[in-house]
Design an enzyme around this catalytic site. Structure first.
Site, PDB file in Angstrom:
ATOM      1  N   SER A 282     -12.031  24.547   3.810  1.00  0.00           N
ATOM      2  CA  SER A 282     -11.946  24.911   5.213  1.00  0.00           C
ATOM      3  C   SER A 282     -11.269  26.274   5.278  1.00  0.00           C
ATOM      4  O   SER A 282     -10.742  26.756   4.276  1.00  0.00           O
ATOM      5  CB  SER A 282     -11.162  23.873   6.012  1.00  0.00           C
ATOM      6  OG  SER A 282      -9.817  23.882   5.623  1.00  0.00           O
TER       7      SER A 282
ATOM      8  N   ASP B  23      -5.235  -4.363   6.445  1.00  0.00           N
ATOM      9  CA  ASP B  23      -5.844  -4.326   7.759  1.00  0.00           C
ATOM     10  C   ASP B  23      -7.363  -4.266   7.704  1.00  0.00           C
ATOM     11  O   ASP B  23      -8.029  -4.670   8.628  1.00  0.00           O
ATOM     12  CB  ASP B  23      -5.289  -3.161   8.578  1.00  0.00           C
ATOM     13  CG  ASP B  23      -5.397  -1.846   7.838  1.00  0.00           C
ATOM     14  OD1 ASP B  23      -5.967  -1.842   6.728  1.00  0.00           O
ATOM     15  OD2 ASP B  23      -4.909  -0.830   8.365  1.00  0.00           O
TER      16      ASP B  23
ATOM     17  N   ASP C 276       0.853  -1.181   0.000  1.00  0.00           N
ATOM     18  CA  ASP C 276       0.000   0.000   0.000  1.00  0.00           C
ATOM     19  C   ASP C 276       0.888   1.229   0.000  1.00  0.00           C
ATOM     20  O   ASP C 276       1.894   1.277   0.703  1.00  0.00           O
ATOM     21  CB  ASP C 276      -0.873   0.011   1.261  1.00  0.00           C
ATOM     22  CG  ASP C 276      -2.079  -0.891   1.086  1.00  0.00           C
ATOM     23  OD1 ASP C 276      -2.640  -0.885  -0.025  1.00  0.00           O
ATOM     24  OD2 ASP C 276      -2.433  -1.597   2.040  1.00  0.00           O
TER      25      ASP C 276
ATOM     26  N   PHE D 116     -13.962  21.903   7.597  1.00  0.00           N
ATOM     27  CA  PHE D 116     -14.044  21.164   6.341  1.00  0.00           C
ATOM     28  C   PHE D 116     -15.303  20.310   6.317  1.00  0.00           C
ATOM     29  O   PHE D 116     -15.651  19.662   7.293  1.00  0.00           O
ATOM     30  CB  PHE D 116     -12.826  20.251   6.206  1.00  0.00           C
ATOM     31  CG  PHE D 116     -12.847  19.420   4.957  1.00  0.00           C
ATOM     32  CD1 PHE D 116     -12.350  19.943   3.772  1.00  0.00           C
ATOM     33  CD2 PHE D 116     -13.375  18.135   4.967  1.00  0.00           C
ATOM     34  CE1 PHE D 116     -12.370  19.183   2.614  1.00  0.00           C
ATOM     35  CE2 PHE D 116     -13.407  17.381   3.813  1.00  0.00           C
ATOM     36  CZ  PHE D 116     -12.901  17.909   2.631  1.00  0.00           C
TER      37      PHE D 116
END
Lengths: 200, 569, 684
Positions: C385, C520, C309, C378
């Site tokens: 934001s 995960d 990843d 945000f």
């Protein structure tokens, strides 16, 4: 397994016909047509008498001839066919001595022959082929050194000058193929034939 | 040893190497079903054979069907040959009028020729009719060789394919090996042999009156045609008793050169065929290199030992310069004899041009070792390649882990199943050789057959069982092997040595063919490098050879030491 | 990487004594039969012992000799057992530590699952059933593995991971799994039990560490077959030697034949094989990775492709601001100040990185927050934001969102260099953030995925080892390509969905490649299960942990690389010692063969190249060397052979030289040395 039976037997028969009959017969046909001399055994004729094959050695015992190598071939004993008797240069049953290097029989044989030949050699070292048996028992050749060793004896027996005999040996000494392959050698049968021609 | 001696050896190997690529490439084309220049002539014959035999050449077999087909075919071949030998008295082309071959000898001989061993417990010129030599022995010379090649090709396909259920069609491979490879080359070599002096006639003998007036009967026959396939198919079964030492089988240096070349040509080219079919010819060259390194080393040792001669002879005033000539022909001398001996046993050919029994101990040990190493140097046609591939698998398995990956050869993982089968195959050699030898060495009736006493006698026994199990066929010929004990036990050894090896080998082929082939990377164990060649040699010597060290120590090694000590028996 | 579960030193006295006792227990033939080579050794040791007893009692033969041979044969077996016991012992010590944590915990089970604040009943943890829901409050040990169904808590997982900093666990998402034996530090959670006592993660971990569930791995099995085959071959060679010796009238005693047999069969690797396997698992455990099977460790060595990843592995998990580019007509200072102000209240990592960039790179000194600041948080709908301060409407956010904001404020034109800056950032793999003050565009903030410093080198090493690295990212292909090239990966999957990962793995496997990955999330589970090596993060979901065949307690995805290296080292150790063991035979022949036959053939003394003193001392020395070499190699078997990341060719060259050639030569010296000692001590 049964599905394999037909291909197995059919192919076996076809292959037997092809490789067992067609192939050798075809080679025989071509060989006989194109190279009959070799195909029939490289025979030597004297007049119309076959005196041998130039490839197959003969046994020579007379002092008038150059001797060939020891031959370990045997023949069935005429008195008892379960036994064999020594029959040097039996071209119907090739064989070597098969003595191992530590064989007492071999060592004793070589010792006896070497002592015998030492008388002829005049103290010179003996060529190895003079006292060893060939692989086939039919070796047509001896080394030039062994021939040289016999020149004086043959010349004496035939009443020929030594130089003449030595010259014949030189003429019959065959070289290496392309100067590389094989060994220097003298064809005993051809040399002896030449001797007979020069002085019967 | 002389420079000209080494030159002869060097040129011979050069001549073999030159033909590896063209011949190996040609065989790859043949077995991949591609067109070859001979297709135009042989194609119709091939198709006709298939039609008559009911074979669909496009239909392939799995390893099991392939193996069963091979066994059925060989069993049929055995049966036919046995019958021909037993019934030769009833067949034509029997000018000498030989009667039936005895049952145990016929059993032994039929197995011998079907297994590509060509052990001869008989003298050809005193036992076999021309009909038996041609339709029995010559045919099996072709078919046992073709069987070996077919099996090797099936094994090669196991590496070349990925996730495959089939390894080829036995009938097609066998037919193609015969038609496209063995037959055409045999015709060429046979005619070359005739040109160099080999006879080719249907006569049985020529009667001669010698110069000294004696009668000499010279046995003769269709020699050249049988010699050609005997060499090309690494069969080794001679027409005459003394095989290629006979002047009619091997009259001069030219015929000798052709003989050695012909027996090496196909076996040396098959690794290239393997590389070609598996998609990486470097793999083939690596195998060939490993084979040749050991072979040339063997040639060198044999030549060195024979050139050195027997010190006992020198003591009698005999010139040692021409080496040990007992049991050798003058036209070949020690070089060509030592070369021939090492090559014929590195191959599973077994033709001889000198009497191995009379070699000096270390020179006699070389043929013995060559056979014991499993007949892979480069081995019999086909059998050498698959034997070598088994060694490659073992080498990869033992050392492959050292690169940090589980072992693989040509992208095929070597796992428990392959190992189990490989060990089964590898066990056959020591089991037969050492088992039967140990028995024979203690059986009084078996010891009666020995021609020599002392350690040499043990060597004769070891050589016989090695030769039979390794499917070689050469002998320490002093051993009188035509007895019930030897005919039977040697027959069993030949059978096991051939088929008990082939079945697990083919099972490995089946299992490998089914595996996916993983692509090579920098992390893959390299099997084409000089390093791998060295490793492979090490594995062949240590795994293949070490088990025989005690036996060799009691045979040729101690004999050599005794020779130096001047002992005789 | 610090070892969390402290590894006991090689010959820790406790382990040493424990292993010595275990070595004796392991003599039980029923257990030893699993190891054919050593089993054969044990049988022949018993035979020689019987011979010794007979000779000793009857006074025949040479009991001093057969007694010593018998003793050393037993030592050979014991040393092999000891090697295995030491390897196991280190695991057992760790297991004991783990077991200590699994004290008798009481659980608070909700009487009526699902209804909050209902009464709880206190029951022992081991009475919990799957599906029960328990309440765990601050200070409580979590009684069993489970999923949080409600609540958020900080949990101290040091018991499992050794990491003392607590982690946050919450219901829903990828952080919902909790492990029995860990402690809730603050707040409370309700946990649905997913594993019963005896099969919890801790239980499984203890079992794995102890080696109780150890089965032979595929390669180990294949190797055992090879070793058994070789044992059989040498059995044939030695048994027939008796017959062959009979030819020359040599009577060989059973004792010397057995001595020859044992020295020839591969006792060295046979004795160390299982120790090597256990030690490999052990090394992983010390890296805080638990493999659920030895097969997975082996597969790790074989891996061809690593699926990594991007986030957290290749790049630091969060994008960081690296540059603030003012548009034409705006002072850099103004743009930087605006960016700084707009981000002050932004607690995301990106926001903080803008603040620190402004302070560090642009030397903006921090000033106190004004009270009249109004924070604009945000939101997914505005994707903006910022802050309203002193009449300024400072905004930062996605480029199109900010442009829309400006348009609403009445400005639809873009300054000259704005689009150029945006495009340049996007091309380089970064993320552009637009910055505006009301209708006025001020500049562009360059958010960059920062590639970890040493990662490119690591990938280079992997490439040398023949392993491809593939980056998996949700980024668009342009961004992905830029980061891929910066990190030096071989390939990337952009805009990857979990299905993409699974498909990629299947494709690679169809081509014969082995794949390792880590993950995960629950949606990683199928890919983790499909991969040949799937490393689940300890912080991950229960589903992920079940799907993978390894669990990383540190939850550090970079560790995949070490896992591969450990796998390779295990295989290398096994291969090296096999080669060594087989190569040893050469010297042993030269020791024993002349000794056996020198009486019959004195000339065979020439083969005694080591000049060993007497036939008996030669045989004894070979047997002693054969036993001692096992002990001598135990440290190597446990530690593993030296590992270097290099191509297969250079590894092979190196190891073949050390263990192949060394294996041939070393015993010559070793046996000679033993022989000298034997002669000095007058043992034979």
């Amino acid at each position: 397994m049964f599905v394999h039976l037909r291909p197995a037997f059919v192919l076996l028969i076809l292959m037997t016909v092809l490789t067992g009959i067609c192939y050798p017969l075809a080679v025989t046909g071509v060989a006989q047509a194109v190279m009959p001399a070799q195909a029939n055994g490289s025979l030597i004729l004297r007049g119309d008498q076959i005196v041998g094959s130039e490839l197959i050695g003969q046994n020579f015992t007379s002092d008038r001839y150059f001797r060939a190598r020891l031959s370990a071939t045997v023949a069935p004993d005429p008195k008892d066919d379960t036994k064999t008797i020594d029959a040097p240069y039996n071209a119907a049953n090739s064989s070597g001595s098969n003595f191992g290097p530590l064989s007492k029989k071999l060592i004793d044989r070589i010792k006896a022959d070497a002592e015998q030949l030492a008388k002829e050699s005049g103290g010179k070292r003996l060529p190895a082929d003079a006292v060893t048996a060939s692989a086939s028992g039919l070796d047509p050749h001896i080394s030039p050194a062994y021939a040289a060793l016999q020149v004086a004896r043959v010349a004496g027996a035939r009443g020929l000058p030594i130089e003449r005999v030595a010259q014949l040996v030189a003429e019959h000494t065959e070289g290496r193929f392309l100067g590389v392959f094989g060994e220097l050698r003298v064809n005993v049968l051809k040399l002896n034939l030449a001797l007979d021609r020069s002085k019967p | 040893m002389t420079a000209i001696g080494w030159l002869q050896i060097g040129i011979l190997f050069a001549l073999v190497l030159v033909c590896v690529k063209p011949l190996g490439g040609y065989m790859a084309r043949v077995f991949q079903g591609e067109r070859t220049p001979l297709t135009i002539v042989l194609g119709p014959i091939e198709r006709g054979f298939y039609r008559l035999a009911g074979v669909d050449p496009a239909k392939e077999q799995g390893w099991f069907a392939y193996t069963v087909a091979m066994i059925v075919f060989n069993a049929a071949g055995f049966l036919l040959l046995y019958l021909i030998l037993r019934l030769q008295g009833f067949f034509p082309l029997n000018p000498q009028g030989f009667s039936a071959v005895a049952p145990d000898l016929a059993f032994n001989t039929a197995i011998s020729f079907v297994t590509n061993t060509n052990w001869q417990a008989y003298g050809g010129e005193t036992t076999m009719s021309h009909f038996a030599q041609m339709t029995g022995l010559t045919v099996q010379n072709f078919l046992s060789a073709a069987t070996g090649i077919a099996l090797a090709i099936a094994f090669v396909r196991a590496f070349a394919r990925s996730g495959a259920a089939y390894v080829g069609n036995f009938w097609v491979d066998m037919t193609r090996a015969t038609l496209y490879v063995l037959l055409p080359f045999s015709v060429i070599v046979a005619l070359a042999f005739v040109a160099s002096g080999l006879p080719q006639t249907l006569l049985a003998s020529v009667d001669v009156k010698t110069l000294e007036g004696a009668a000499q009967t010279i046995a003769i026959g269709p020699v050249a045609s049988q010699e050609a396939i005997k060499q090309l198919g690494t069969n080794g079964g001679g027409f005459f008793n003394v095989n290629s030492a006979h002047p009619f089988e091997n009259p001069n240096a030219i015929s000798n050169l052709i003989s050695i070349w012909a027996m090496l040509a196909i076996s040396a080219s098959l690794p290239y065929t393997f590389g070609k079919m598996a998609g990486d010819t470097r793999q083939g060259w690596a195998l060939l290199l490993a084979m040749l390194v050991i072979l040339v080393a063997g040639v060198g040792i044999a030549y060195w030992a024979e050139a050195g001669g027997n010190p006992a002879f020198a003591a009698f005033g005999i010139d040692p310069s021409s080496g040990n000539l007992e049991g050798k022909e003058v036209r070949f001398g020690v070089v060509m004899s030592a070369l021939y001996a090492a090559v014929t046993t590195g191959l599973s050919c077994g033709a001889v041009n000198a009497m191995h029994d009379s070699f000096t101990p270390l020179a006699g040990m070389i043929p013995l070792i060559m056979i014991k190493l499993g007949e892979v140097l480069p081995g019999g046609v086909g059998s050498g390649l698959y034997g070598m591939l088994i060694f490659a698998i073992l080498a990869v398995f033992i050392a492959g882990l050292m690169v940090g990956r589980t072992p693989e050869y040509l992208g095929k993982k070597i796992e428990a199943r392959e190992m189990k089968l490989a060990m089964f195959a590898v066990l056959i050699l020591p089991l037969c050789i050492l088992g039967f030898s140990a028995a024979a060495a203690n059986l009084p009736f078996a010891l009666e057959s020995l021609a020599n006493n002392g350690p040499h006698g043990l060597s004769e026994i070891l050589y016989a069982y090695s030769s039979a199990t390794g499917n070689n066929g050469s002998a320490f010929a002093g051993l009188s092997a035509n007895t019930k004990w030897y005919n039977t036990t040697l027959g069993i050894s030949m059978l096991l040595g051939r088929f008990a090896y082939i079945v697990p080998m083919m099972a490995i082929a089946g299992s490998l063919a089914a595996k996916k082939r993983s692509p090579a990377s920098a992390g893959t164990f390299p099997t084409h490098t000089p390093l791998f060649v060295g490793l492979l040699i090490g594995v062949i010597l240590i795994v293949g050879g070490l088990q025989f060290f005690p036996a060799l120590a009691l045979g040729p090694i101690v004999e050599h030491l005794l020779m130096l000590a001047g002992k005789t028996f | 990487m610090a070892s969390k579960l402290q590894a006991a030193s090689l010959f820790d006295p406790a382990i040493f004594w424990r292993a010595s006792i275990d070595a004796l227990i392991k003599l039980d033939p029923r257990k030893l039969v699993r190891n054919p080579v050593i089993f054969v050794t044990e049988i022949v040791a018993a035979v020689v012992t019987a011979i010794f007893v007979r000779e000793f009692v009857t006074g025949s033969g040479d009991p001093a000799f057969s007694g010593q041979i018998a003793a050393w044969l037993w030592f050979t077996v014991l040393f092999a057992n000891f090697a295995e016991a030491v390897a196991e012992g280190r695991g057992k010590a760790q297991a004991a530590t783990l077991r200590g944590m699994r004290s008798n915990v009481m659980a608070k089970r909700l009487a009526v699952p699902g209804i909050v604040d209902e009464a709880v009943e206190h029951i022992a943890a081991d009475e919990l059933r799957i599906g029960d829901i328990v309440l765990v409050e601050a200070g409580d040990l979590i009684p069993a593995d489970g999923e949080i169904v409600e609540g958020v808590a900080t949990v101290n997982e040091a018991a499992i991971t050794g990491e003392s900093a607590p982690v946050i666990r919450e219901a829903g998402g990828d952080r919902s799994a909790v492990t029995g034996g860990t402690t809730v530090v603050s707040d409370w959670v309700k946990v649905k039990v997913t594993a019963e006592a005896g099969s919890t993660f801790l239980d499984r971990m203890i079992a794995l560490v102890e080696g109780a569930e150890r089965q032979k791995t595929p390669n180990e099995l294949a190797l055992s077959i090879l070793l058994s085959g070789m044992t059989l071959i040498f059995l044939i060679a030695v048994a027939t030697l008796w017959g062959l010796a009979g030819y020359s009238g040599t009577e060989l005693s059973l004792t010397v034949l057995i001595a020859l047999l044992v020295t020839l069969i591969p006792t060295t690797i046979g004795g160390l094989l299982s120790a090597i396997g256990i030690a490999g698992m052990d090394r992983l455990i010390r890296f805080n990775v638990i493999a659920t099977s030895g097969r997975a460790v082996e597969a790790a060595g074989d891996v061809d492709t690593l699926l990594l990843d991007k986030t957290g592995t290749i790049t630091f998990g969060n994008r960081q601001a690296t540059e603030i580019i003012p548009v034409a007509g705006v002072q850099e200072k103004e743009a930087v100040e605006a960016a700084w102000l707009a981000s002050l209240a932004d607690e995301t990592a990106e926001g903080r990185s803008i603040v620190s960039l402004a302070q560090e790179k642009y030397n903006l000194s921090a000033t106190a927050k004004s009270n009249d600041m109004k924070l604009i948080v945000f939101s997914a709908s505005t994707r903006l934001s910022g802050v309203d301060v002193g009449g300024h409407k400072l905004r930062k956010g996605a480029v199109d969102a900010v442009l829309k904001f400006c348009a609403n404020e009445g400005n639809k034109t873009e300054p000259a260099n704005f689009r150029g800056a945006v495009d340049r950032i996007a091309q380089s793999g970064g993320t552009p953030l637009a910055l505006a003050d009301g209708a006025r565009l001020l500049g562009v903030i360059h958010l960059k995925d920062v590639v970890k410093g040493e990662i490119k080198e690591r990938f280079g090493e992997l490439r040398r080892m023949g392993i491809r690295t593939v980056m998996v990212t949700g980024d668009n292909p342009v961004t992905a390509a830029a980061i891929a090239s910066e990190a030096g990966v071989d390939d990337f999957i952009a805009e990857a969905t979990p299905e993409d990962k699974l498909r990629y793995i299947r494709e690679q496997q169809a081509n014969g490649r082995l794949i390792a990955m880590c993950g995960d999330g629950t949606n990683d589970a199928p890919a983790l299960a499909q991969a040949d090596v799937g490393v689940a993060m300890q912080t991950g979901t229960q589903a992920a942990r079940e799907a993978g065949n390894m669990v990383d307690l540190d939850s550090n995805p970079t560790k995949l690389i070490e896992v591969v290296e450990i796998g390779k080292q295990l295989l290398m150790t096994r291969g090296s010692l096999t080669t060594f063991s087989i190569a040893n035979d050469v010297a042993k022949y030269f020791a024993i063969i002349p000794a056996l036959f020198v009486v019959t053939y004195p000339e065979l003394q020439a083969l005694n190249v080591m000049h060993l003193a007497t036939p008996k001392s030669a045989i004894l020395s070979a047997v002693i060397f054969n036993a001692l070499i096992i002990i001598a190699l135990i440290p190597l078997a446990l530690r593993g052979v030296q590992y270097r990341s290099a191509g297969a060719a250079s590894l092979l060259r190196r190891n073949l030289l050390i263990y192949g050639l060394g294996g041939i030569l070393l015993p010559f010296a070793g046996i000679k040395l033993v022989d000298l000692t034997v002669a000095v001590l007058g043992l034979a």
